[in-house]
Enzyme design. Structure first.
Site, mmCIF file in Angstrom:
data_model
loop_
_atom_site.group_PDB
_atom_site.id
_atom_site.type_symbol
_atom_site.label_atom_id
_atom_site.label_comp_id
_atom_site.label_asym_id
_atom_site.label_seq_id
_atom_site.Cartn_x
_atom_site.Cartn_y
_atom_site.Cartn_z
ATOM 1 N N ASP A 159 -2.944 -1.706 9.921
ATOM 2 C CA ASP A 159 -2.948 -1.748 8.457
ATOM 3 C C ASP A 159 -3.465 -3.068 7.893
ATOM 4 O O ASP A 159 -3.659 -3.187 6.683
ATOM 5 C CB ASP A 159 -1.532 -1.521 7.908
ATOM 6 C CG ASP A 159 -1.065 -0.077 8.028
ATOM 7 O OD1 ASP A 159 -1.912 0.806 8.302
ATOM 8 O OD2 ASP A 159 0.140 0.169 7.854
ATOM 9 N N LYS A 163 0.843 -1.203 0.000
ATOM 10 C CA LYS A 163 0.000 0.000 0.000
ATOM 11 C C LYS A 163 0.867 1.237 0.000
ATOM 12 O O LYS A 163 2.036 1.222 0.388
ATOM 13 C CB LYS A 163 -0.948 0.014 1.216
ATOM 14 C CG LYS A 163 -0.277 0.034 2.603
ATOM 15 C CD LYS A 163 0.172 1.389 3.094
ATOM 16 C CE LYS A 163 0.817 1.322 4.469
ATOM 17 N NZ LYS A 163 1.588 2.554 4.807
#
Length: 299
Positions: free
Chosen positions: A139, A12
């Site tokens: 996350d 990401k």
């Protein structure tokens, strides 16, 4: 029940990371706009006599192979919830930088969770899997869902976001890692005695994502952890400057760093920026990828 399951899971980049003041529990409230990018780890699970973790690929030597590994913790958490033993061999084929601010460890946790669910035939719901992800780390839920999303709370409460097209990125890998907790401690030190505003997502940034407009996105990207990352790793400023000079639309530290991310307009610009960064002597390796990418996927 399959004897082997492989899950591919993306890295990401944070196009916005707004960080609030430290909470009593030590975490920080965030407005975290995630984009999944097309750099992937693959997690393969097979039945075993006991839990075992192996790893191959760039930086594999830096990956813990004990029960602190997020993939191992994911297998244990799923097994405990459904009353079984986590007797699996978890093999991680790494291509996401380690300790690079691109959620490589979180990706492995999400990948292992989905792979063990499939291997064991549990059929957990998406919400159940996301609940376990949130327990594993801030996350990890996004690594499971991919695409584009706004993360609030400590980043684990996700709202899916629309994207109007692909965005091209160049990533420069640093010569060493940065600890996420250390970066947050430095953020606290740098902001001590100041009024840290409540983190909110930028409306202009969300509009740019929805429009698929790289120029508008470049004008709105931000990372409140960047000053802390640069304080701990000043050489990153040279990498950022090299990418900007090569024509990147925007340059920022990815998450807690030290990977630096460069938004570019098209594949030709990506090639140019990547070549300049490789020749700059300011980074260890350079990768090109597009976003958004799909979340954790059984292959």
């Amino acid at each position: 029940m399959s004897a082997r399951v492989t899950v591919r899971v993306p890295a990401k980049v944070n196009v916005q990371l707004a960080v609030g003041a430290a909470r009593p529990d030590g975490f920080h409230d965030l407005a975290n706009v995630f984009l999944a990018v097309g750099l992937y780890d693959e997690v393969t699970v097979t039945p075993a006599d006991a839990l075992r973790v192996t790893c191959e690929g760039p930086d594999a030597a830096q990956v813990p192979l004990d029960r602190t590994n997020l993939a191992a913790r994911a297998a244990i958490a799923l097994a405990e919830r459904y009353g079984r033993t986590p007797d699996v061999h978890l093999h991680i084929a790494k291509d996401i930088p380690v300790a690079g601010g691109m959620a490589g460890g979180s990706a492995d946790g999400a990948g292992a969770l989905l792979a063990c669910d499939a291997l064991w035939g549990i059929g957990a719901t998406r919400d159940e899997l996301l609940d376990i992800c949130a327990e594993l780390g801030s996350d990890v839920p996004f690594s499971l869902v991919g695409g584009a999303a706004l993360g609030t709370g400590r980043g684990e409460k996700l709202t899916a976001l629309e994207t109007g097209g692909d965005f091209r990125w160049v990533f420069a890998m640093a010569g060493r890692g940065l600890s996420t907790p250390a970066v947050f401690r430095e953020f606290d030190r740098l902001t001590e005695g100041t009024d840290v505003p409540e983190p909110v997502a930028s409306g202009a940034l969300l509009d740019a994502l929805a429009a698929g407009d790289p120029d508008a996105l470049a004008a709105t990207v931000s990372n409140d952890l960047q000053p802390a990352a640069l304080s701990l790793f000043p050489e990153l400023a040279d990498t950022l400057a090299a990418g900007r000079a090569a024509g990147a639309l925007a340059a920022l530290v990815s998450g807690s760093g030290p990977t630096t991310a460069f938004l570019v307009r098209d594949p030709g610009a990506a090639k140019t920026v990547a070549e300049v960064l490789r020749a700059s002597g300011t980074c260890r390796a350079v990768r090109v990828a597009s976003a958004p990418a799909a979340g954790a996927t059984v292959l």
